[in-house]
Design a protein around this motif. Structure first.
Motif, PDB file in Angstrom:
ATOM      1  N   TYR A  51       0.607  -1.127  -0.078  1.00  0.00           N
ATOM      2  CA  TYR A  51      -0.117  -0.281  -0.096  1.00  0.00           C
ATOM      3  C   TYR A  51       0.961   1.630   0.276  1.00  0.00           C
ATOM      4  O   TYR A  51       0.399   2.326   0.445  1.00  0.00           O
ATOM      5  N   TRP A  52       2.226   1.222  -0.517  1.00  0.00           N
ATOM      6  CA  TRP A  52       2.841   2.401   0.002  1.00  0.00           C
ATOM      7  C   TRP A  52       2.415   3.357  -1.351  1.00  0.00           C
ATOM      8  O   TRP A  52       2.345   4.209  -0.972  1.00  0.00           O
ATOM      9  N   PHE A  53       2.715   2.632  -2.318  1.00  0.00           N
ATOM     10  CA  PHE A  53       2.259   4.134  -3.828  1.00  0.00           C
ATOM     11  C   PHE A  53       0.411   4.288  -3.471  1.00  0.00           C
ATOM     12  O   PHE A  53       0.704   5.949  -3.582  1.00  0.00           O
ATOM     13  N   ARG A  55      -1.135   5.067  -0.509  1.00  0.00           N
ATOM     14  CA  ARG A  55      -0.940   6.070   0.289  1.00  0.00           C
ATOM     15  C   ARG A  55      -0.838   7.525   0.565  1.00  0.00           C
ATOM     16  O   ARG A  55      -1.486   8.430   0.453  1.00  0.00           O
ATOM     17  N   ARG A  56       0.513   7.418  -0.470  1.00  0.00           N
ATOM     18  CA  ARG A  56       1.171   8.734  -1.148  1.00  0.00           C
ATOM     19  C   ARG A  56      -0.093   9.149  -1.950  1.00  0.00           C
ATOM     20  O   ARG A  56      -0.492  10.328  -1.795  1.00  0.00           O
ATOM     21  N   GLN A  57      -1.177   8.365  -2.990  1.00  0.00           N
ATOM     22  CA  GLN A  57      -1.530   9.016  -3.242  1.00  0.00           C
ATOM     23  C   GLN A  57      -3.062   9.963  -2.656  1.00  0.00           C
ATOM     24  O   GLN A  57      -3.116  10.913  -3.304  1.00  0.00           O
ATOM     25  N   ILE A  59      -3.184  10.994  -0.253  1.00  0.00           N
ATOM     26  CA  ILE A  59      -2.156  12.378   1.209  1.00  0.00           C
ATOM     27  C   ILE A  59      -2.075  13.235   0.326  1.00  0.00           C
ATOM     28  O   ILE A  59      -3.013  14.711   0.164  1.00  0.00           O
ATOM     29  N   TRP A  60      -1.686  12.939  -1.308  1.00  0.00           N
ATOM     30  CA  TRP A  60      -1.993  14.023  -2.445  1.00  0.00           C
ATOM     31  C   TRP A  60      -3.241  14.284  -2.988  1.00  0.00           C
ATOM     32  O   TRP A  60      -3.659  15.353  -3.321  1.00  0.00           O
ATOM     33  N   PHE A 118       8.811  15.977   0.332  1.00  0.00           N
ATOM     34  CA  PHE A 118       8.089  14.951  -1.361  1.00  0.00           C
ATOM     35  C   PHE A 118       9.278  15.780  -2.077  1.00  0.00           C
ATOM     36  O   PHE A 118      10.587  16.307  -1.978  1.00  0.00           O
ATOM     37  N   ASN A 119       8.669  14.957  -3.553  1.00  0.00           N
ATOM     38  CA  ASN A 119       9.494  15.185  -4.941  1.00  0.00           C
ATOM     39  C   ASN A 119       9.299  15.689  -5.451  1.00  0.00           C
ATOM     40  O   ASN A 119       8.375  15.361  -6.301  1.00  0.00           O
ATOM     41  N   PHE A 350      -0.419   7.367 -10.754  1.00  0.00           N
ATOM     42  CA  PHE A 350       0.402   7.287  -9.588  1.00  0.00           C
ATOM     43  C   PHE A 350       1.399   8.796 -10.038  1.00  0.00           C
ATOM     44  O   PHE A 350       2.367   9.174 -10.993  1.00  0.00           O
ATOM     45  N   GLY A 352       1.777  13.005  -7.418  1.00  0.00           N
ATOM     46  CA  GLY A 352       1.752  14.326  -6.672  1.00  0.00           C
ATOM     47  C   GLY A 352       1.184  15.268  -7.489  1.00  0.00           C
ATOM     48  O   GLY A 352       1.007  15.527  -7.710  1.00  0.00           O
TER      49      GLY A 352
END
Length: 390
Positions: A51-53, A55-57, A59-60, A118-119, A350, A352
């Motif tokens: 679920y790494w991707f 979760r970040r998506q 948030i973004w 963030f990047n 995917f 951000g």
């Protein structure tokens, strides 16, 4: 009369506004669902977290939605005051990303700044910055003096500078998108066709030369025109994409049941997520995405055509193109209608920075739509007032 104007300022939302809002939310929600499905394998393999991707998506998405609402409430004319400063800031970021230590290298490219929280990808910011800058400058200076020098300096110089900096990352696909958007703005702004064609010839010549500078670009191009050849495995990604689309048939294998996402199809959660949609949701799922983007283009163009001032019209065209052009190219690549590029599918893939800038651009488009309706209603009230006085 003043009460009517105040009422319009509160409820000045038209048909285009509602449809663009709903389409944007629908696409972004579909995107989160598909990222959750497509990224499970690569997340487990690289980060030991399926679920790494997603979760970040998520948030973004919340961050982007906040900026989306803010942009929809800010008067789009205010961006004109800061267009040159926004442009210079983005040029600085594009230069910074090329310096080792300030950026992240992935797949032989330097496209992301290395910040602790963030990047960001400066090339995504460059799209919107150029849209605002060109919409402002062309409709402020070129309309006064319709000579080519009004485009060459400083707009075309800045465009070339941005092009070179993005080429050095390297990122050819983003450059192509930027140039196509700029041509849309020039056409909508009433720039002479011979001037547009002249700049287009320069852009085509530079892009063609750049295509043959690196071996991998030549291989991709040859692989596209000679689909049966191996070309050192250059056809592998698109072959896997077509397998995914074919496996889905009409109804699909079911959400979460993709086989290609398990290390068969590279970039399943980014560039080739449309293939996973086709595999899991079938032809029905892919047609839904195509229809949504078509409707977005339709209502975006409606906003553009209904805008009274030239700057707003060009800005609306640019914001619409920023979403629709990458969508057309991405879907064409996945279905083998165009050679493989590194473009993501807006709102769905995917990323951000891409999601944030796309949401902001739609927010600007919604603000233009809101003000268009407000102006029309006020004019109608004034005309009714005049008739009643007579």
């Amino acid at each position: 009369m003043e009460k009517q104007i105040k009422r319009h300022r509160i409820f000045s939302i038209g048909l285009e506004y509602y449809f663009l809002f709903i389409i944007t939310l629908t696409l972004s929600i579909i995107g989160m669902v598909m990222i959750a499905s497509a990224s499970i394998s690569v997340g487990e393999r690289i980060f030991n977290d399926p679920y790494w991707f997603i979760r970040r998506q998520v948030i973004w998405w919340f961050i982007s939605f906040i900026f989306f609402l803010i942009a929809s409430r800010i008067d789009y004319k205010k961006y004109r005051r800061f267009s040159i400063f926004i442009m210079l800031a983005v040029v600085g970021l594009l230069a910074l990303v090329l310096i080792p230590g300030f950026s992240i290298e992935s797949g032989g490219s330097r496209r992301w700044l290395d910040l602790w929280f963030f990047n960001p990808q400066p090339s995504e910011f460059a799209k919107l910055a150029l849209i605002i800058f060109f919409s402002d400058y062309i409709n402020r200076e070129y309309v006064k003096d319709e000579r080519i020098k009004r485009i060459l300096w400083p707009p075309f110089f800045i465009l070339c500078l941005v092009t070179i900096l993005i080429f050095l990352e390297p990122d050819l696909s983003t450059v192509i998108v930027i140039w196509l958007i700029i041509f849309m703005i020039l056409y909508i702004s009433g720039v002479r066709l011979k001037h547009i064609m002249g700049l287009g010839f320069i852009g085509a010549a530079v892009t063609t030369g750049y295509l043959f500078l690196e071996d991998y670009r030549r291989e991709r191009l040859l692989a596209f025109f000679n689909g049966t050849a191996e070309n050192g495995g250059a056809n592998f990604q698109i072959d896997q994409s077509l397998i995914a689309l074919g496996s889905g048939n009409i109804l699909g294998l079911g959400l979460g049941n993709s086989v290609q996402k398990y290390a068969y199809l590279p970039e399943a959660q980014t560039d080739f997520i449309f293939a996973i949609i086709g595999e899991e949701l079938g032809l029905i799922g892919t047609m839904l995405i195509v229809v949504l983007f078509f409707l977005f283009a339709f209502f975006g163009i409606r906003v553009c055509l209904r805008t009274a001032d030239n700057y707003g019209r060009a800005l609306a065209a640019g914001c619409t193109g920023m979403i629709v052009i990458p969508a057309i190219i991405n879907i064409s690549v996945v279905t083998k209608l165009l050679p493989v590029t590194g473009l993501t599918l807006p709102f769905i893939s995917f990323g951000g920075s891409s999601l944030l800038l796309n949401m902001i651009s739609v927010g600007i488009l919604l603000n233009i739509s809101r003000q268009n309706l407000l102006i029309r209603r006020i004019k109608k009230d004034i005309n009714n007032k005049i008739k009643s006085d007579e």
